[in-house]
Design a protein around this motif. Structure first.
Motif, PDB file in Angstrom:
ATOM      1  N   ASP A 147      29.599 -17.220 -47.832  1.00  0.00           N
ATOM      2  CA  ASP A 147      31.342 -17.353 -49.134  1.00  0.00           C
ATOM      3  C   ASP A 147      30.650 -18.489 -50.501  1.00  0.00           C
ATOM      4  O   ASP A 147      30.415 -19.272 -50.425  1.00  0.00           O
ATOM      5  CB  ASP A 147      32.143 -18.651 -48.764  1.00  0.00           C
ATOM      6  N   MET A 148      31.094 -17.833 -51.757  1.00  0.00           N
ATOM      7  CA  MET A 148      30.639 -18.053 -52.926  1.00  0.00           C
ATOM      8  C   MET A 148      31.492 -19.124 -52.850  1.00  0.00           C
ATOM      9  O   MET A 148      30.929 -20.578 -53.858  1.00  0.00           O
ATOM     10  CB  MET A 148      29.952 -16.862 -53.980  1.00  0.00           C
ATOM     11  N   ARG A 149      32.863 -19.581 -52.667  1.00  0.00           N
ATOM     12  CA  ARG A 149      33.306 -20.835 -52.904  1.00  0.00           C
ATOM     13  C   ARG A 149      32.442 -22.421 -52.642  1.00  0.00           C
ATOM     14  O   ARG A 149      32.837 -23.365 -53.186  1.00  0.00           O
ATOM     15  CB  ARG A 149      34.743 -21.188 -52.231  1.00  0.00           C
ATOM     16  N   THR A 150      31.878 -22.198 -51.562  1.00  0.00           N
ATOM     17  CA  THR A 150      31.148 -23.403 -51.018  1.00  0.00           C
ATOM     18  C   THR A 150      29.764 -23.574 -52.317  1.00  0.00           C
ATOM     19  O   THR A 150      29.760 -24.774 -52.533  1.00  0.00           O
ATOM     20  CB  THR A 150      30.608 -23.078 -49.486  1.00  0.00           C
ATOM     21  N   ILE A 151      29.496 -22.685 -51.888  1.00  0.00           N
ATOM     22  CA  ILE A 151      27.948 -22.666 -54.029  1.00  0.00           C
ATOM     23  C   ILE A 151      28.893 -23.289 -54.861  1.00  0.00           C
ATOM     24  O   ILE A 151      28.257 -23.962 -55.282  1.00  0.00           O
ATOM     25  CB  ILE A 151      27.353 -21.100 -53.702  1.00  0.00           C
ATOM     26  N   ASP A 152      30.215 -22.829 -54.984  1.00  0.00           N
ATOM     27  CA  ASP A 152      30.620 -23.170 -56.257  1.00  0.00           C
ATOM     28  C   ASP A 152      31.080 -24.505 -56.162  1.00  0.00           C
ATOM     29  O   ASP A 152      30.837 -26.151 -57.260  1.00  0.00           O
ATOM     30  CB  ASP A 152      31.566 -22.538 -56.558  1.00  0.00           C
ATOM     31  N   ILE A 153      31.438 -25.122 -55.129  1.00  0.00           N
ATOM     32  CA  ILE A 153      31.329 -26.735 -54.754  1.00  0.00           C
ATOM     33  C   ILE A 153      29.774 -27.263 -54.474  1.00  0.00           C
ATOM     34  O   ILE A 153      30.045 -28.577 -56.065  1.00  0.00           O
ATOM     35  CB  ILE A 153      31.869 -26.682 -53.504  1.00  0.00           C
ATOM     36  N   MET A 154      28.863 -27.142 -54.099  1.00  0.00           N
ATOM     37  CA  MET A 154      27.637 -27.784 -53.961  1.00  0.00           C
ATOM     38  C   MET A 154      27.130 -27.411 -56.228  1.00  0.00           C
ATOM     39  O   MET A 154      26.501 -28.527 -55.940  1.00  0.00           O
ATOM     40  CB  MET A 154      27.057 -26.893 -53.375  1.00  0.00           C
ATOM     41  N   ALA A 155      27.597 -26.550 -56.181  1.00  0.00           N
ATOM     42  CA  ALA A 155      26.777 -26.740 -57.596  1.00  0.00           C
ATOM     43  C   ALA A 155      27.910 -27.129 -58.694  1.00  0.00           C
ATOM     44  O   ALA A 155      27.079 -28.244 -59.560  1.00  0.00           O
ATOM     45  CB  ALA A 155      26.946 -24.731 -58.571  1.00  0.00           C
ATOM     46  N   ALA A 156      29.164 -27.709 -58.773  1.00  0.00           N
ATOM     47  CA  ALA A 156      30.241 -28.908 -59.548  1.00  0.00           C
ATOM     48  C   ALA A 156      29.693 -29.870 -59.022  1.00  0.00           C
ATOM     49  O   ALA A 156      29.584 -30.721 -59.418  1.00  0.00           O
ATOM     50  CB  ALA A 156      31.463 -27.893 -58.831  1.00  0.00           C
ATOM     51  N   ALA A 157      29.542 -30.123 -57.756  1.00  0.00           N
ATOM     52  CA  ALA A 157      28.827 -31.492 -56.693  1.00  0.00           C
ATOM     53  C   ALA A 157      27.872 -32.165 -57.941  1.00  0.00           C
ATOM     54  O   ALA A 157      27.339 -33.057 -58.467  1.00  0.00           O
ATOM     55  CB  ALA A 157      29.454 -31.755 -55.234  1.00  0.00           C
ATOM     56  N   HIS A 158      26.465 -30.793 -57.356  1.00  0.00           N
ATOM     57  CA  HIS A 158      25.778 -31.210 -58.212  1.00  0.00           C
ATOM     58  C   HIS A 158      25.204 -31.535 -59.879  1.00  0.00           C
ATOM     59  O   HIS A 158      24.961 -32.299 -60.507  1.00  0.00           O
ATOM     60  CB  HIS A 158      24.650 -30.019 -58.163  1.00  0.00           C
ATOM     61  N   ARG A 159      26.376 -30.738 -60.919  1.00  0.00           N
ATOM     62  CA  ARG A 159      26.511 -31.550 -61.976  1.00  0.00           C
ATOM     63  C   ARG A 159      27.053 -32.495 -62.217  1.00  0.00           C
ATOM     64  O   ARG A 159      26.897 -32.870 -63.141  1.00  0.00           O
ATOM     65  CB  ARG A 159      27.303 -30.048 -62.347  1.00  0.00           C
ATOM     66  N   LEU A 160      28.179 -33.023 -61.258  1.00  0.00           N
ATOM     67  CA  LEU A 160      28.922 -34.223 -61.752  1.00  0.00           C
ATOM     68  C   LEU A 160      27.951 -35.443 -61.885  1.00  0.00           C
ATOM     69  O   LEU A 160      28.160 -35.980 -62.079  1.00  0.00           O
ATOM     70  CB  LEU A 160      30.179 -33.797 -60.274  1.00  0.00           C
ATOM     71  N   MET A 161      26.195 -35.430 -60.453  1.00  0.00           N
ATOM     72  CA  MET A 161      25.991 -36.438 -60.257  1.00  0.00           C
ATOM     73  C   MET A 161      24.991 -36.226 -61.614  1.00  0.00           C
ATOM     74  O   MET A 161      24.250 -37.169 -61.671  1.00  0.00           O
ATOM     75  CB  MET A 161      25.366 -36.142 -59.054  1.00  0.00           C
TER      76      MET A 161
END
Length: 189
Positions: free
Chosen positions: A90-104
């Motif tokens: 589910d690409m929503r999970t990938i999007d969450i992972m990518a967004a969290a990575h960028r926030l860090m």
């Protein structure tokens, strides 16, 4: 970090524009990404697997469109390494992972501990640990367990929770964070 010029737009500028979208509400399913109209709207994921020795560092979404060939690579990368089975993540999970990575604000790739899990693998893990859900979202390609050496479990969980887009589990003793695109909730310590 060195700025690499790409068609007169710096890499840092592109990634900065990407980061700016991280907390804007998307209209359909998640707060992890908003829609940024115009050039430079990209999503990137970086991971490696200690189990398979594989790594992935790719842009998977550009200006409102997922890239089908890249999505297939991500699905294969996130497969159940025990059974070699893959599903459409589910690409929503990938999007969450990518967004969290960028926030860090890290360049280190995630270490993927678990993406998709076959029902057989999930049952085996459940027999060994109380922390494995019977109806885990891993079994339907909606969850990932991740680690970063440069960030604590708390920092990772806070970044994922800031996306307000799914479940976030902190597993401090095992040093990983669970991220999924299910209902917004959190657990662990």
């Amino acid at each position: 970090m060195t700025d690499i010029k790409l068609n007169s737009v710096s890499r840092r500028g592109l990634l900065g524009a990407f980061a700016a979208t991280a907390l804007v509400a998307a209209p359909t399913y998640t707060n992890a990404f908003g829609l940024l109209k115009g050039a430079g709207d990209i999503r990137r994921i970086r991971m490696y697997s200690g189990r398979t020795g594989e790594s992935i560092d790719t842009i998977y979404w550009i200006e409102g469109e997922y890239i089908p060939e890249v999505i297939k690579e991500i699905n294969h990368f996130m497969r159940d390494w025990r059974t070699d089975e893959a599903v459409k993540m589910d690409m929503r999970t990938i999007d969450i992972m990518a967004a969290a990575h960028r926030l860090m604000d890290v360049s280190e790739p995630y270490m993927l501990l678990s993406g998709y899990r076959s029902p057989r693998t999930n049952a085996m893990l459940r027999s060994r640990s109380r922390g494995v859900a019977k109806n885990s979202l891993h079994m339907v390609g909606k969850a990932a367990d991740l680690r970063l050496q440069s960030r604590s479990v708390g920092q990772m969980a806070n970044a994922a929770a800031a996306c307000a887009s799914g479940g976030v589990g902190k597993y401090s003793r095992s040093n990983f964070v669970h991220m999924d695109c299910g209902p917004v909730r959190s657990w662990g310590g």
